[in-house]
Scaffold this motif. Structure first.
Motif, mmCIF file in Angstrom:
data_model
loop_
_atom_site.group_PDB
_atom_site.id
_atom_site.type_symbol
_atom_site.label_atom_id
_atom_site.label_comp_id
_atom_site.label_asym_id
_atom_site.label_seq_id
_atom_site.Cartn_x
_atom_site.Cartn_y
_atom_site.Cartn_z
ATOM 1 N N LEU A 73 0.833 -1.205 0.000
ATOM 2 C CA LEU A 73 0.000 0.000 0.000
ATOM 3 C C LEU A 73 0.870 1.258 0.000
ATOM 4 C CD1 LEU A 73 -2.729 1.436 0.222
ATOM 5 C CD2 LEU A 73 -2.579 1.117 2.707
ATOM 6 N N GLN A 74 1.917 1.265 0.803
ATOM 7 C CA GLN A 74 2.826 2.421 0.845
ATOM 8 C C GLN A 74 3.444 2.676 -0.533
ATOM 9 O OE1 GLN A 74 3.455 4.744 3.163
ATOM 10 N NE2 GLN A 74 1.897 3.800 4.453
ATOM 11 N N THR A 75 3.761 1.607 -1.240
ATOM 12 C CA THR A 75 4.307 1.751 -2.599
ATOM 13 C C THR A 75 3.291 2.439 -3.502
ATOM 14 O OG1 THR A 75 5.635 -0.243 -2.313
ATOM 15 C CG2 THR A 75 5.221 0.461 -4.577
ATOM 16 N N TRP A 76 2.033 2.027 -3.399
ATOM 17 C CA TRP A 76 0.975 2.630 -4.219
ATOM 18 C C TRP A 76 0.722 4.082 -3.836
ATOM 19 C CZ3 TRP A 76 -2.879 -1.955 -3.359
ATOM 20 C CH2 TRP A 76 -2.459 -3.071 -4.093
ATOM 21 N N LEU A 77 0.948 4.425 -2.589
ATOM 22 C CA LEU A 77 0.763 5.810 -2.150
ATOM 23 C C LEU A 77 1.894 6.714 -2.642
ATOM 24 C CD1 LEU A 77 -0.496 5.262 1.510
ATOM 25 C CD2 LEU A 77 -1.825 6.188 -0.411
ATOM 26 N N LYS A 78 3.071 6.150 -2.826
ATOM 27 C CA LYS A 78 4.235 6.934 -3.273
ATOM 28 C C LYS A 78 4.309 7.050 -4.788
ATOM 29 C CE LYS A 78 7.009 5.733 0.716
ATOM 30 N NZ LYS A 78 7.856 4.695 1.248
ATOM 31 N N THR A 79 3.944 5.962 -5.481
ATOM 32 C CA THR A 79 4.045 5.912 -6.934
ATOM 33 C C THR A 79 2.724 5.432 -7.514
ATOM 34 O OG1 THR A 79 6.379 5.309 -6.706
ATOM 35 C CG2 THR A 79 5.364 4.960 -8.859
ATOM 36 N N LYS A 80 2.188 6.212 -8.422
ATOM 37 C CA LYS A 80 0.901 5.853 -9.025
ATOM 38 C C LYS A 80 0.999 4.493 -9.704
ATOM 39 C CE LYS A 80 -2.656 7.475 -12.171
ATOM 40 N NZ LYS A 80 -3.096 8.550 -13.040
ATOM 41 N N PRO A 81 0.123 3.551 -9.317
ATOM 42 C CA PRO A 81 0.156 2.226 -9.948
ATOM 43 C C PRO A 81 -0.326 2.300 -11.400
ATOM 44 C CG PRO A 81 -1.245 2.235 -7.969
ATOM 45 C CD PRO A 81 -0.858 3.647 -8.260
ATOM 46 N N SER A 82 0.048 1.302 -12.178
ATOM 47 C CA SER A 82 -0.395 1.248 -13.572
ATOM 48 C C SER A 82 -1.899 0.966 -13.611
ATOM 49 C CB SER A 82 0.353 0.139 -14.321
ATOM 50 O OG SER A 82 -0.109 -1.130 -13.901
ATOM 51 N N THR A 83 -2.497 1.239 -14.752
ATOM 52 C CA THR A 83 -3.929 0.969 -14.920
ATOM 53 C C THR A 83 -4.223 -0.524 -14.825
ATOM 54 O OG1 THR A 83 -3.674 0.933 -17.316
ATOM 55 C CG2 THR A 83 -4.347 3.025 -16.325
ATOM 56 N N GLU A 84 -3.197 -1.344 -15.012
ATOM 57 C CA GLU A 84 -3.374 -2.797 -14.895
ATOM 58 C C GLU A 84 -3.854 -3.194 -13.506
ATOM 59 O OE1 GLU A 84 -0.517 -5.589 -17.114
ATOM 60 O OE2 GLU A 84 0.678 -3.804 -16.638
ATOM 61 N N LEU A 85 -3.450 -2.472 -12.493
ATOM 62 C CA LEU A 85 -3.870 -2.799 -11.137
ATOM 63 C C LEU A 85 -5.376 -2.586 -10.990
ATOM 64 C CD1 LEU A 85 -3.036 -3.725 -8.303
ATOM 65 C CD2 LEU A 85 -2.723 -1.312 -7.722
ATOM 66 N N PHE A 86 -5.878 -1.470 -11.480
ATOM 67 C CA PHE A 86 -7.324 -1.230 -11.407
ATOM 68 C C PHE A 86 -8.071 -2.264 -12.241
ATOM 69 C CE2 PHE A 86 -11.396 0.665 -12.476
ATOM 70 C CZ PHE A 86 -11.838 1.089 -11.226
ATOM 71 N N GLU A 87 -7.546 -2.602 -13.405
ATOM 72 C CA GLU A 87 -8.179 -3.622 -14.254
ATOM 73 C C GLU A 87 -8.211 -4.977 -13.547
ATOM 74 O OE1 GLU A 87 -5.841 -3.354 -17.817
ATOM 75 O OE2 GLU A 87 -6.686 -1.400 -18.339
ATOM 76 N N ALA A 88 -7.145 -5.300 -12.831
ATOM 77 C CA ALA A 88 -7.109 -6.557 -12.070
ATOM 78 C C ALA A 88 -8.143 -6.517 -10.942
ATOM 79 C CB ALA A 88 -5.714 -6.802 -11.512
ATOM 80 N N TRP A 89 -8.284 -5.357 -10.289
ATOM 81 C CA TRP A 89 -9.298 -5.212 -9.246
ATOM 82 C C TRP A 89 -10.690 -5.402 -9.846
ATOM 83 C CZ3 TRP A 89 -13.314 -1.694 -8.912
ATOM 84 C CH2 TRP A 89 -14.065 -1.768 -7.736
ATOM 85 N N GLU A 90 -10.930 -4.808 -11.019
ATOM 86 C CA GLU A 90 -12.228 -4.973 -11.682
ATOM 87 C C GLU A 90 -12.514 -6.451 -11.953
ATOM 88 O OE1 GLU A 90 -13.462 -1.373 -14.550
ATOM 89 O OE2 GLU A 90 -11.509 -2.245 -15.042
ATOM 90 N N GLY A 91 -11.513 -7.162 -12.471
ATOM 91 C CA GLY A 91 -11.673 -8.592 -12.721
ATOM 92 C C GLY A 91 -11.969 -9.348 -11.443
ATOM 93 N N TYR A 92 -11.282 -8.974 -10.378
ATOM 94 C CA TYR A 92 -11.495 -9.601 -9.075
ATOM 95 C C TYR A 92 -12.928 -9.356 -8.602
ATOM 96 C CZ TYR A 92 -11.075 -10.338 -4.026
ATOM 97 O OH TYR A 92 -11.271 -10.747 -2.744
ATOM 98 N N ILE A 93 -13.387 -8.112 -8.690
ATOM 99 C CA ILE A 93 -14.744 -7.771 -8.235
ATOM 100 C C ILE A 93 -15.795 -8.492 -9.069
ATOM 101 C CG2 ILE A 93 -16.441 -5.868 -8.216
ATOM 102 C CD1 ILE A 93 -14.684 -6.050 -5.696
#
Length: 188
Positions: free
Chosen positions: A112-132
């Motif tokens: 989480l700290q890594t994501w707060l420091k550096t904007k994650p790629s759109t792939e992370l949100f896409e993976a979350w969408e797939g998960y949901i």
């Protein structure tokens, strides 16, 4: 005698070549086994059964000990919508992390700290969408409604936490787009 030396040298080079090739094959096999083990551990930790979603999560570095951080991806996405995370947004996300059991010193918290420091790629949100989407297919209508309301509610709280001027414009247009994407991830 020179022939023997050339022959021996040839065998030594051949042996060296095959040793290197075998080492590469062993490394590839180990990586494949590690990925499969990570997928199975993630399957147990998340209750997810969709192999494609699990493989995507593993490829993004999520493991059974960091899966709780995945639930915060919508909050991270909203916070980064305008290109930077405000202090109030960071505080709101860290409060959400605490509520999910992500405590300082855990692997999930570090991710989480890594994501707060550096904007994650759109792939992370896409993976979350797939998960949901995969998770939603395993839940009934009421459970989906509750999950959607909780996630969207937290995401709106993060979006509004950045403030505005005299209470106006609390949620930017970019944040609103991300909020719409979050809502769209759930079944209607």
């Amino acid at each position: 005698m020179a022939e023997v030396t050339l022959e021996e040298r040839g065998r030594a080079l051949e042996d060296q070549f095959f040793e290197k090739e075998n080492a590469q094959k062993l490394a590839a096999m180990k990586e494949k086994l590690d990925t499969q083990r990570s997928r199975e551990d993630l399957r147990k930790a998340s209750g997810m059964s969709d192999d494609a979603v699990l493989d995507k999560l593993v490829s993004l570095g999520l493991r059974s000990n960091t899966i709780a951080a995945l639930s915060l991806v919508p909050l991270i996405s909203v916070a980064w919508a305008d290109g930077q995370i405000q202090d109030n947004e960071r505080t709101a996300i860290l409060q959400g992390a605490h509520g999910k059991g992500l405590e300082q010193g855990t692997d999930g918290y570090e991710l989480l700290q890594t994501w707060l420091k550096t904007k994650p790629s759109t792939e992370l949100f896409e993976a979350w969408e797939g998960y949901i989407k995969a998770l939603a297919s395993q839940l009934n209508e009421e459970q989906n409604r509750l999950l959607k309301n909780q996630i969207v509610g937290f995401a709106k709280m993060v979006a509004a936490s950045a403030g505005g001027i005299l209470g106006f414009g609390k949620v930017s247009g970019d944040e609103e787009k991300v909020l719409n994407q979050i809502e769209a991830a759930f079944p209607r």
